[in-house]
Each structure stands twice: as C-alpha cells, then as structure tokens.
Scaffold this motif. Structure first.
Motif, mmCIF file in Angstrom:
data_model
loop_
_atom_site.group_PDB
_atom_site.id
_atom_site.type_symbol
_atom_site.label_atom_id
_atom_site.label_comp_id
_atom_site.label_asym_id
_atom_site.label_seq_id
_atom_site.Cartn_x
_atom_site.Cartn_y
_atom_site.Cartn_z
ATOM 1 N N PHE A 6 0.812 -1.217 0.000
ATOM 2 C CA PHE A 6 0.000 0.000 0.000
ATOM 3 C C PHE A 6 0.844 1.265 0.000
ATOM 4 N N CYS A 7 2.167 1.141 0.085
ATOM 5 C CA CYS A 7 3.086 2.283 0.041
ATOM 6 C C CYS A 7 3.732 2.323 -1.337
ATOM 7 N N HIS A 8 3.247 3.180 -2.185
ATOM 8 C CA HIS A 8 3.667 3.162 -3.575
ATOM 9 C C HIS A 8 4.801 4.159 -3.825
ATOM 10 N N PHE A 9 5.907 3.905 -3.150
ATOM 11 C CA PHE A 9 7.128 4.659 -3.376
ATOM 12 C C PHE A 9 8.306 3.728 -3.110
ATOM 13 N N ALA A 10 9.463 4.086 -3.638
ATOM 14 C CA ALA A 10 10.616 3.183 -3.545
ATOM 15 C C ALA A 10 11.911 3.976 -3.563
ATOM 16 N N PHE A 11 12.985 3.316 -3.171
ATOM 17 C CA PHE A 11 14.339 3.865 -3.227
ATOM 18 C C PHE A 11 15.188 3.072 -4.213
ATOM 19 N N HIS A 12 14.902 1.756 -4.337
ATOM 20 C CA HIS A 12 15.684 0.875 -5.196
ATOM 21 C C HIS A 12 14.777 0.154 -6.190
ATOM 22 N N ASN A 13 15.380 -0.309 -7.281
ATOM 23 C CA ASN A 13 14.737 -1.225 -8.208
ATOM 24 C C ASN A 13 15.538 -2.510 -8.221
ATOM 25 N N ILE A 14 14.850 -3.638 -8.047
ATOM 26 C CA ILE A 14 15.529 -4.921 -7.872
ATOM 27 C C ILE A 14 16.293 -5.350 -9.122
ATOM 28 N N LYS A 15 15.991 -4.754 -10.253
ATOM 29 C CA LYS A 15 16.735 -5.080 -11.472
ATOM 30 C C LYS A 15 18.173 -4.561 -11.413
ATOM 31 N N PHE A 33 14.414 1.959 4.020
ATOM 32 C CA PHE A 33 13.933 0.930 4.947
ATOM 33 C C PHE A 33 14.510 1.138 6.338
ATOM 34 N N ARG A 34 15.769 1.567 6.413
ATOM 35 C CA ARG A 34 16.379 1.833 7.707
ATOM 36 C C ARG A 34 15.629 2.939 8.449
ATOM 37 N N LYS A 35 15.254 3.973 7.728
ATOM 38 C CA LYS A 35 14.555 5.090 8.356
ATOM 39 C C LYS A 35 13.171 4.667 8.820
ATOM 40 N N ILE A 36 12.472 3.885 8.007
ATOM 41 C CA ILE A 36 11.146 3.396 8.391
ATOM 42 C C ILE A 36 11.250 2.542 9.652
ATOM 43 N N GLN A 37 12.230 1.660 9.708
ATOM 44 C CA GLN A 37 12.388 0.800 10.875
ATOM 45 C C GLN A 37 12.731 1.594 12.125
ATOM 46 N N ALA A 38 13.484 2.676 11.976
ATOM 47 C CA ALA A 38 13.787 3.537 13.125
ATOM 48 C C ALA A 38 12.514 4.180 13.667
ATOM 49 N N TYR A 39 11.636 4.611 12.777
ATOM 50 C CA TYR A 39 10.353 5.174 13.208
ATOM 51 C C TYR A 39 9.506 4.113 13.908
ATOM 52 N N GLN A 40 9.504 2.898 13.381
ATOM 53 C CA GLN A 40 8.666 1.834 13.945
ATOM 54 C C GLN A 40 8.983 1.593 15.418
ATOM 55 N N ARG A 53 -1.822 0.719 16.592
ATOM 56 C CA ARG A 53 -1.707 1.840 15.652
ATOM 57 C C ARG A 53 -0.391 1.689 14.895
ATOM 58 N N PRO A 54 -0.270 0.652 14.053
ATOM 59 C CA PRO A 54 1.035 0.359 13.448
ATOM 60 C C PRO A 54 1.339 1.096 12.157
ATOM 61 N N CYS A 55 0.312 1.532 11.419
ATOM 62 C CA CYS A 55 0.480 1.889 10.011
ATOM 63 C C CYS A 55 0.959 3.328 9.819
ATOM 64 N N MET A 56 2.031 3.494 9.036
ATOM 65 C CA MET A 56 2.512 4.857 8.792
ATOM 66 C C MET A 56 1.650 5.600 7.772
ATOM 67 N N ILE A 57 0.756 4.907 7.098
ATOM 68 C CA ILE A 57 -0.120 5.596 6.150
ATOM 69 C C ILE A 57 -1.270 6.284 6.879
ATOM 70 N N ILE A 58 -1.964 5.532 7.734
ATOM 71 C CA ILE A 58 -3.196 6.067 8.331
ATOM 72 C C ILE A 58 -3.122 6.256 9.837
ATOM 73 N N ASP A 59 -2.102 5.712 10.502
ATOM 74 C CA ASP A 59 -1.959 5.910 11.944
ATOM 75 C C ASP A 59 -0.881 6.925 12.287
ATOM 76 N N HIS A 60 0.158 6.978 11.471
ATOM 77 C CA HIS A 60 1.269 7.917 11.685
ATOM 78 C C HIS A 60 1.605 8.592 10.358
ATOM 79 N N PRO A 61 0.663 9.360 9.808
ATOM 80 C CA PRO A 61 0.866 9.927 8.471
ATOM 81 C C PRO A 61 2.048 10.882 8.383
ATOM 82 N N GLU A 62 2.454 11.454 9.518
ATOM 83 C CA GLU A 62 3.620 12.333 9.491
ATOM 84 C C GLU A 62 4.882 11.551 9.124
#
Length: 397
Positions: free
Chosen positions: A298-307, A320-327, A335-344
């Motif tokens: 449901f998070c339609h953004f990326a930093f890398h392409n697997i190709k 991913f490191r930054k997301i995990q630090a926030y988690q 309230r786990p979701c960064m889309i609708i629970d922690h939109p900031e």
C-alpha cells in the motif's frame, strides 16, 4: 490454545484430513521445515554473520499487474499493465531470498495467474511455500490440477461479501466463478483461503458469522482481512472504513479465532501479534512488476529497483532503515500503520532524497488526503489507545 476442542487444534486436524498427500508433504517440507525451522536458523545466522541484519520473514512479489477485471478501488489499479517482472529476475530474487533464510513468498498483482511461467517458478523452487492472492477467475480444472501436483501453492481468493457485494466490485457473474474455483480446489485437496477488503459499504457483512460460515462451507482454511486504503485506482475516501468499523473488525477477528475452525489474519489490527508495523523490510516488503522495491503493497514509493541491486542491498536501503527507526518509536501496536496511523512518518520518508513514487497519482495520498487522514488518525487513535490501555492494564495517559 491447544486444549482439546479449541478451534486452532481442529483447524490442524482439518488440514490433515482434507488435503491431498502431495500437498501435506509439501506443506510440511516448505513451510514447517524450511520456513519455520531451517529458515529461522538461517535468518539468525545471517544476522550474526556477514549479513549484519535480520532478514524479513517473507516478501511479496507482483510478477504482473495485468488483470481482466476493473474493480473500483483496486490498490494496484494505477500501475502500468505492460511491464512484467522478467522470469530471470524473479528467479534470482527467490534464490537470494533462500540464501537469507526466506522460504515463504506471497504473490500478488494484478492477477498472478496471467503469468503462465509462474507455475514453472513454483516448480523450480519447490522448497519454497507460495501464498498467491488471486481473484479466482482463472482457476480452471487444468490450472488447479497443476497446483495440486506442485503442492507448494496456497491460493487466497478475493471476495467482498456474498454474491451482491462481490459482483458489484468485481463484475457480474464473478461470484459464481469464485464458487466454482473453490469447488475445484476443494475437490483436488488444495488448501486455499479467502481475502476480503473491508470498506464502509461491506463492513457489517464481512465481520458477520454468516460471512465466515459461508466461506468455511466452501472449504476455506485461511481468512485474510484488509482495510480499504485510498491508493491506486480512483481513490475514494468514502470507501475507507470508519475508525469504529476498524475497531469492530479487531473485536470480531478475536472472536472468530476463538470460535471458528479457520486461521485468520488482520493486516492492520494484528500489530500486537507481530510487534507493530511489518513494512519496510522489518518483516516484509513488496517488489512490484517494474521491480520497484516498495515498503508495503500500500506504500507506492521506492528507493531501489531490484533489477539494479541485490536483494540484500534493497532490504538494507536508507529508506527501509529510516522506516524501521520510526517503527521503534510507536508503543501502541494497535496503531502500526505509517499511512493512516502515523501519516507524518509517511510524509517524511516520501521526501527522502532518492525516493520516488512508483506510479502516476501515488502522491495523492500525501497531497490530496492529508487533512482527512490526519483527522482519521486522531479519531482512531482514541479508540486504539483505550483498547491498548485496557489490554495492558495500564492507566490511560
């Protein structure tokens, strides 16, 4: 939990009774032995050794975004349909996943079974378990027979309620095709489940006893629940379940687990079960059909392409490191979701240098729905905080 007569024990017995010998053998080999036992040991060794991080338990791959349906609100509806993930790239990813100790792969889309070579990948990697989310309309006798021969594939068929709700979203006559597909799977001894997306329109239906009992009678063993999220095709805030409906889902899934002979997964409300948000490579991530490595389906953004990178490089990206630090900063696992629970959080990581949106319109959830999402997060937060405090016997703050 495993006391005599508890539904969880009965589910295990039902699996043993109703599945084909080949399927049972592959379940034991791929999921129990490889994913849970050997895989756990390999993931631990990987984190202690040169890998330096604990790999996620699973990953989601969308080999294709092609689909013959035109469902309103499809989370994947805005991805390009003319670019499939090449066979050799998927093959490499699966091989690298096993090197990390990951033997469980979720396959999504689009409609995965449009890829005819997908079954060849399942056969080549017959030491892995594949959970395929499908609309079910392509599951004919020939395809089901092949799945029965493979034994390492468990389909999850999308439903929206009963006939009226399913046909309204997926097209006239689709409900009948789902029933036929489930009959074929049941007769072949292939384990399968249902997947349903809760919206404001069907919220009361999908949490009813009648709904679960109906699909149990069709032979389902697993029931997945997702919340409609305003991403993808024509995002519509009026479809987003209310905070009260989401809280009702949490209560009803807990009730189902204690009373129904099925396994249940609640993608948002199971935060306490898995320690919060699982996205961003903490426990899972998504590779779309273009190869973009997204934190979540449901998070339609990326930093890398697997190709262009290895699986290890993708999983350890700065994003991913930054997301995990926030988690780690989120105490209330309801309230786990960064889309609708922690939109900031969502807005902050989207602005990281090198991060890009993976399809046209994906930025709308940041730019168009910010005010509504903020209000939702506050309203649901009050319900979730109360439930969390009651569960953990703490005084409300």
């Amino acid at each position: 939990m495993w006391l005599n007569g508890h539904p969880s024990l009965n589910v295990a017995m039902k699996i043993l009774r109703n599945t084909s010998p080949r399927h049972k053998k592959q379940i034991i080999k791929c999921f129990i032995m490889n994913q849970l036992l050997i895989g756990s040991a390999k993931r631990k060794a990987f984190s202690d050794g040169s890998g330096g991080f604990y790999p996620p338990g699973l990953l989601v791959i969308s080999p294709s975004m092609k689909c013959n349906l035109n469902c309103f609100g499809c989370y994947a509806g805005m991805y390009k349909k003319d670019e499939d993930l090449p066979y050799d790239i998927i093959d490499r990813v699966l091989t690298e996943a096993k090197e990390m100790g990951v033997y469980f792969i979720v396959v999504s889309g689009g409609e995965p079974f449009f890829r005819k070579d997908l079954l060849d990948l399942f056969e080549k990697h017959n030491d892995m378990a594949f959970h395929v989310f499908t609309h079910g309309g392509l599951l004919d006798e020939k395809l089901v027979s092949r799945l029965a021969e493979l034994g390492n594939v468990l389909p999850a068929i999308s439903v929206e309620g009963f006939r009226q709700e399913t046909d309204r979203r997926r097209g006239e006559g689709h409900y009948a095709r789902v029933l036929q597909a489930m009959k074929l799977l049941r007769d072949a001894g292939v384990l399968f489940g249902y997947s349903t997306t809760m919206t404001q329109q069907n919220a009361d239906i999908v949490v009813s006893d009648e709904f679960v009992d109906h699909w149990m009678k069709q032979g389902t063993t697993v029931g997945w629940y997702f919340l409609y999220t305003p991403v993808g095709r024509e995002p519509n805030w009026e479809l987003v379940p209310t905070p009260e409906q989401r809280d009702l889902l949490r209560e009803r899934v807990a009730y189902f687990r204690g009373t129904k002979e099925m396994l249940f997964g609640d993608f948002w409300n199971d935060g306490p079960v898995v320690g919060g948000c699982i996205a961003g490579g903490r426990k899972y991530f998504h590779i779309n059909s273009k190869g973009d490595v997204e934190p979540c389906v449901f998070c339609h953004f990326a930093f890398h392409n697997i190709k262009k990178v290895s699986l290890q490089e993708a999983v350890t990206s700065p994003l991913f490191r930054k997301i995990q630090a926030y988690q780690k900063t989120h105490d209330n696992k309801l309230r786990p979701c960064m889309i609708i629970d922690h939109p900031e959080v969502y807005r902050d990581v989207c602005k990281m240098p090198g991060v890009y949106f993976t399809h046209q319109g994906a930025e709308n959830i940041v730019e168009g729905f910010a005010e509504k999402i903020d209000a939702y997060a506050v309203a649901y937060g009050k319900l979730a905080d109360r439930a969390w405090d009651e569960t953990h016997c703490r005084e409300p703050q």
